[in-house]
Each structure stands twice: as structure tokens, then as C-alpha cells.
Design a protein around this motif. Structure first.
Motif, PDB file in Angstrom:
ATOM      1  N   GLY A 133       3.098  -9.081  32.359  1.00 58.54           N
ATOM      2  CA  GLY A 133       4.241  -9.978  32.303  1.00 58.54           C
ATOM      3  C   GLY A 133       4.036 -11.280  31.563  1.00 58.54           C
ATOM      4  O   GLY A 133       4.860 -12.186  31.673  1.00 58.54           O
TER       5      GLY A 133
ATOM      6  N   THR B  33       6.844 -11.688  29.030  1.00 57.39           N
ATOM      7  CA  THR B  33       8.119 -11.744  29.749  1.00 57.39           C
ATOM      8  C   THR B  33       8.342 -13.118  30.371  1.00 57.39           C
ATOM      9  O   THR B  33       9.454 -13.656  30.326  1.00 57.39           O
ATOM     10  CB  THR B  33       8.185 -10.644  30.821  1.00 57.39           C
ATOM     11  OG1 THR B  33       8.015  -9.383  30.180  1.00 57.39           O
ATOM     12  CG2 THR B  33       9.514 -10.667  31.550  1.00 57.39           C
TER      13      THR B  33
ATOM     14  N   ARG C  88       9.433 -15.404  27.663  1.00 56.24           N
ATOM     15  CA  ARG C  88      10.795 -15.079  27.232  1.00 56.24           C
ATOM     16  C   ARG C  88      11.835 -15.515  28.260  1.00 56.24           C
ATOM     17  O   ARG C  88      12.945 -15.922  27.902  1.00 56.24           O
ATOM     18  CB  ARG C  88      10.909 -13.583  26.950  1.00 56.24           C
ATOM     19  CG  ARG C  88      10.163 -13.183  25.689  1.00 56.24           C
ATOM     20  CD  ARG C  88      10.190 -11.699  25.457  1.00 56.24           C
ATOM     21  NE  ARG C  88       9.502 -11.363  24.209  1.00 56.24           N
ATOM     22  CZ  ARG C  88       9.268 -10.150  23.809  1.00 56.24           C
ATOM     23  NH1 ARG C  88       9.649  -9.106  24.532  1.00 56.24           N
ATOM     24  NH2 ARG C  88       8.639  -9.929  22.678  1.00 56.24           N
TER      25      ARG C  88
ATOM     26  N   ILE D 235      14.197 -10.208  25.799  1.00 63.28           N
ATOM     27  CA  ILE D 235      13.660  -9.689  27.060  1.00 63.28           C
ATOM     28  C   ILE D 235      13.736  -8.164  27.087  1.00 63.28           C
ATOM     29  O   ILE D 235      12.846  -7.495  27.585  1.00 63.28           O
ATOM     30  CB  ILE D 235      14.401 -10.313  28.255  1.00 63.28           C
ATOM     31  CG1 ILE D 235      14.148 -11.820  28.278  1.00 63.28           C
ATOM     32  CG2 ILE D 235      13.973  -9.668  29.570  1.00 63.28           C
ATOM     33  CD1 ILE D 235      15.074 -12.598  29.160  1.00 63.28           C
ATOM     34  N   TYR D 236      14.792  -7.613  26.516  1.00 67.94           N
ATOM     35  CA  TYR D 236      14.939  -6.160  26.535  1.00 67.94           C
ATOM     36  C   TYR D 236      14.952  -5.528  25.137  1.00 67.94           C
ATOM     37  O   TYR D 236      15.051  -4.321  25.005  1.00 67.94           O
ATOM     38  CB  TYR D 236      16.192  -5.734  27.307  1.00 67.94           C
ATOM     39  CG  TYR D 236      17.477  -6.356  26.822  1.00 67.94           C
ATOM     40  CD1 TYR D 236      18.193  -5.782  25.789  1.00 67.94           C
ATOM     41  CD2 TYR D 236      17.964  -7.512  27.410  1.00 67.94           C
ATOM     42  CE1 TYR D 236      19.370  -6.351  25.336  1.00 67.94           C
ATOM     43  CE2 TYR D 236      19.139  -8.087  26.970  1.00 67.94           C
ATOM     44  CZ  TYR D 236      19.833  -7.508  25.938  1.00 67.94           C
ATOM     45  OH  TYR D 236      21.000  -8.070  25.488  1.00 67.94           O
TER      46      TYR D 236
ATOM     47  N   ASP E  20      12.486  -5.614  21.794  1.00 68.84           N
ATOM     48  CA  ASP E  20      11.254  -6.089  21.180  1.00 68.84           C
ATOM     49  C   ASP E  20      11.346  -5.921  19.677  1.00 68.84           C
ATOM     50  O   ASP E  20      11.214  -4.820  19.153  1.00 68.84           O
ATOM     51  CB  ASP E  20      10.052  -5.335  21.745  1.00 68.84           C
ATOM     52  CG  ASP E  20       8.731  -5.994  21.375  1.00 68.84           C
ATOM     53  OD1 ASP E  20       8.724  -6.813  20.446  1.00 68.84           O
ATOM     54  OD2 ASP E  20       7.731  -5.697  22.031  1.00 68.84           O
TER      55      ASP E  20
END
Length: 111
Positions: free
Chosen positions: A45, A48, A51, A64-65, A67
Motif C-alpha cells: 500500500g 496507494t 495517491r 487509485i484505480y 495505473d
């Protein structure tokens, strides 16, 4: 300003509550090593967290979803989780991490 806390929650409750301290804050993989499998520290993470902080500070949140390094296709599993479970991301900022009376600024964003 200092980042004091990052809280990730949804309608089921708190998913992660990450406090920050003055100095260097490390995100480490605490998975125990086994004799048959070495752990790498991947997928714990780190990116994440960055982000999500960026999202709270005004980014669109697509990173976040989606890349961009590997594909322009969104990860629909993550995207659906964020929207369907009503994920709320909160950051807490303070002027001084060592002063408990320091003014607290809270920023919240949801998907």
C-alpha cells in the motif's frame, strides 16, 4: 503543515487508520518470512497511501484505480469497491505534530 492521520473508511467501518509521527514515516511489510516463500514488500500500500493523500488534496482520484504506468484500462474491481461501498478518505493536518493544542484541519473526500 504536517500530515497527522490518514483514515480510510466505508459504510462497513474503518478500513485503515494510519497515524503519522514527526520525522520519517515508513510503510513496511510485516508479513513473516517463511522458509518456502520470500516476502518482497510489494502490494503493501505504499503507492496507494500517497495517491489517497493526493486525492484528498484535490486530484481526480483516477490514479487509485487506473495505473498509467502499465495500462490505461481502469481496475474495475477497485473502482467498484470505492464507489459501491462508499469509501471516505480523510486526512488530518496540523501545524505542529508535537503540540496537542495545534489547530486541526480535516479534509474528507468520498467516491
Amino acid at each position: 503543515m504536517f500530515l497527522k492521520r490518514l483514515i480510510i473508511e466505508n459504510k462497513a467501518g474503518v478500513i485503515r487508520d494510519i497515524p503519522f509521527k514527526k520525522g520519517i514515516n515508513l510503510i513496511v511489510d510485516e508479513t513473516p518470512e517463511t522458509l518456502t516463500q520470500q516476502t518482497t514488500g510489494n502490494n503493501v500500500g505504499k503507492t496507494t497511501v500517497l495517491r489517497l493523500v493526493d486525492y484528498c488534496l484535490g486530484s481526480k482520484g483516477e490514479s487509485i484505480y487506473k495505473d498509467t504506468e502499465f495500462s490505461q484500462q481502469p481496475n474495475t474491481t477497485i473502482e467498484n469497491f470505492l464507489t459501491e461501498t462508499e469509501v471516505l478518505v480523510t486526512i488530518e493536518l496540523v501545524e505542529d505534530l508535537e503540540d496537542e493544542n495545534s489547530e486541526l484541519i480535516t479534509i474528507q473526500r468520498n467516491f
